[in-house]
Design an enzyme around this catalytic site. Structure first.
Site, PDB file in Angstrom:
ATOM      1  N   LYS A 161      -5.235   2.565   8.007  1.00  0.00           N
ATOM      2  CA  LYS A 161      -4.234   2.409   9.078  1.00  0.00           C
ATOM      3  C   LYS A 161      -2.977   3.110   8.622  1.00  0.00           C
ATOM      4  O   LYS A 161      -2.481   2.862   7.526  1.00  0.00           O
ATOM      5  CB  LYS A 161      -3.983   0.912   9.299  1.00  0.00           C
ATOM      6  CG  LYS A 161      -2.685   0.551  10.002  1.00  0.00           C
ATOM      7  CD  LYS A 161      -2.709  -0.915  10.425  1.00  0.00           C
ATOM      8  CE  LYS A 161      -1.405  -1.616  10.169  1.00  0.00           C
ATOM      9  NZ  LYS A 161      -1.423  -3.027  10.592  1.00  0.00           N
ATOM     10  N   GLY A 291      -2.219  -8.389   8.171  1.00  0.00           N
ATOM     11  CA  GLY A 291      -1.727  -8.776   6.850  1.00  0.00           C
ATOM     12  C   GLY A 291      -0.223  -8.764   6.829  1.00  0.00           C
ATOM     13  O   GLY A 291       0.423  -8.049   7.614  1.00  0.00           O
TER      14      GLY A 291
HETATM   15  O1  SMG Z   1      -0.714  -6.992   4.221  1.00  0.00           O
HETATM   16  O2  SMG Z   1      -1.654  -5.040   4.064  1.00  0.00           O
HETATM   17  C1  SMG Z   1      -0.778  -5.781   4.476  1.00  0.00           C
HETATM   18  C2  SMG Z   1       0.277  -5.198   5.379  1.00  0.00           C
HETATM   19  C3  SMG Z   1      -0.321  -4.784   6.657  1.00  0.00           C
HETATM   20  O3  SMG Z   1       0.799  -3.192   7.979  1.00  0.00           O
HETATM   21  C4  SMG Z   1       0.693  -4.346   7.666  1.00  0.00           C
HETATM   22  N1  SMG Z   1       1.474  -5.309   8.205  1.00  0.00           N
HETATM   23  O4  SMG Z   1       2.635  -4.847  11.516  1.00  0.00           O
HETATM   24  O5  SMG Z   1       0.673  -5.121  10.786  1.00  0.00           O
HETATM   25  C5  SMG Z   1       1.881  -5.000  10.574  1.00  0.00           C
HETATM   26  C6  SMG Z   1       2.469  -5.050   9.194  1.00  0.00           C
HETATM   27  C7  SMG Z   1       3.528  -6.089   9.112  1.00  0.00           C
HETATM   28  C8  SMG Z   1       4.118  -6.289   7.768  1.00  0.00           C
HETATM   29  S1  SMG Z   1       5.053  -4.970   7.247  1.00  0.00           S
HETATM   30  C9  SMG Z   1       6.077  -5.562   6.001  1.00  0.00           C
HETATM   31 MG    MG Z   2       1.109  -4.482  12.980  1.00  0.00          MG
END
Ligand code: SMG
Ligand code: MG
Length: 370
Positions: A161, A291
């Site tokens: 992603k 996450g």
């Molecule tokens: O935990 O791998 C992880 C982060 C995944 O991109 C991620 N989270 O919008 O999905 C989202 C973001 C929010 C947290 S960014 C600090």
């Molecule tokens: Mg997101």
């Protein structure tokens, strides 16, 4: 067993690399952990709020405040508290889903440990391991991004992603697609950085055959997402907008989302997260587990949830080493098949290791119960 009190522990875990999104850059995970204590047991929860209210309106200081000032006193009269009591007693308080989810998680862990039941069995998980994706932050240059993606793919991650924002979208996606080929499972996440007026620009992502585009527009813009979804061939996936099972049902009915990112913290807990899963399943909408850079505590719980049958897309449930040189629990590892094992021990099946916890704790508060 009677709950005697709750310990709030703030920890600061350095990230292995800065994580940049459309709303900011994080280098240290400032997380709030909760430990619910009885005479002969305990349960752990993790609050997924960040230091600053940029992903959502919640932030760590605010969560600690609402927990100590309002939520824990409201629960304190019931030392026999169970997870559904937490949900019911906190329902009159508006908002603060991440703070609510943290205390619900700790009570779930406590009570499930008492009956030697795993969280995944309690929730209805069916998978022994779940495919792991990785969320790749915004970088300073495309070569740097390609190196990062290359590194994750060689470790065995099965889906990438890319975080995007205006000025960092079509070109990085094109570069990754060209370098790693059509077979790569690829998706993007904008964290609300665009407006409906950007529809023509976002349609330039369509030729790259993405699995989905996540939350391009503001969280309260369901109609905008529905209109944008009609103009893109890339499937629309909502994250920030899905704050409850009801919100999920509305978004699906409006045509604003065809895939849903589930984050228990964002919806107020694991009980509501399961309802979101069920609403989506009933509508034929696939879900995946988001996450929030969780420590091993929250990661264990997310893996338990991601084992439910309608989690048919790889989640942002990466191994501990993607985030931390040293986690506070035993690390979750990426297996050779690109999956991470779902914990099967009682409760979350993971708990902080005393040494690591001591090393990373920045603040401890004890709140007596009752
Ligand atoms: O935990 O791998 C992880 C982060 C995944 O991109 C991620 N989270 O919008 O999905 C989202 C973001 C929010 C947290 S960014 C600090
Ligand atoms: Mg997101």
């Amino acid at each position: 067993m009677r709950i005697t009190g709750v310990e709030l522990r703030r920890v600061a875990l350095p990230l292995v690399a800065p994580f940049r999104t459309s709303f900011g850059t994080e280098t240290v995970r400032d997380a709030l952990l909760l430990r619910v204590v009885t005479d002969d047991g305990e349960g752990w929860g993790e609050c997924v709020a960040d230091s600053d209210p940029r992903y959502s309106s919640e932030y760590v200081d605010g969560c600690r405040d609402v927990l100590t000032r309002h939520f824990l006193p409201a629960l304190g009269g019931d030392p026999g508290l169970r997870a559904w009591d937490v949900e019911r007693r906190l329902a009159p308080f508006k908002g603060h889903p991440m703070a609510k989810a943290a205390i619900e998680m700790a009570v779930l862990d406590l009570r499930l440990r008492e009956t030697a039941t795993s969280l995944t069995d309690f929730l209805g998980g069916v998978a022994e391991a779940v495919p792991a994706g990785v969320s790749v932050g915004i970088m300073d240059s495309i070569p740097e991004l390609l190196d990062a993606v290359d590194g994750y793919l060689s470790q065995g991650y099965v889906r990438i992603k890319l975080k995007i924002e205006p000025g960092w979208d079509v070109e990085p996606v094109r570069a990754v697609r060209e370098r790693f080929g059509d077979a790569l499972a690829l998706q993007v996440d904008a964290n609300t950085a665009y407006r409906l007026a950007d529809a023509r620009h976002l349609a330039r992502l369509d030729p790259f055959d993405l699995l989905l585009i996540e939350q391009p527009l503001p969280e309260d813009d369901l109609r905008g997402h529905a209109a944008l979804a009609r103009r893109l061939s890339t499937p629309m996936c909502l994250d920030e907008s899905i704050v409850s099972a009801r919100a999920a049902a509305d978004a699906i009915a409006l045509g604003a989302t065809s895939i849903v990112n589930i984050k228990p913290g964002r919806v107020g807990g694991y009980l509501e997260a399961r309802r979101v899963h069920d609403v989506c399943a009933a509508n034929g909408v696939a879900v995946w587990c988001g996450g929030m850079l969780e420590t091993g505590v929250g990661r264990a719980a997310n893996l338990a949830l991601a084992a439910l049958p309608n989690f048919t897309l790889p989640g942002d449930t990466s191994a501990s080493a993607r985030y931390y040189a040293r986690d506070i629990t035993a690390p979750f590892v990426l297996e050779a098949d690109g999956r991470v094992r779902v914990p099967t021990g009682p409760g979350l099946g993971a708990a902080p290791l005393p040494d690591a916890l001591a090393e990373y704790t920045t603040e401890t508060t004890w709140v007596p119960f009752g």
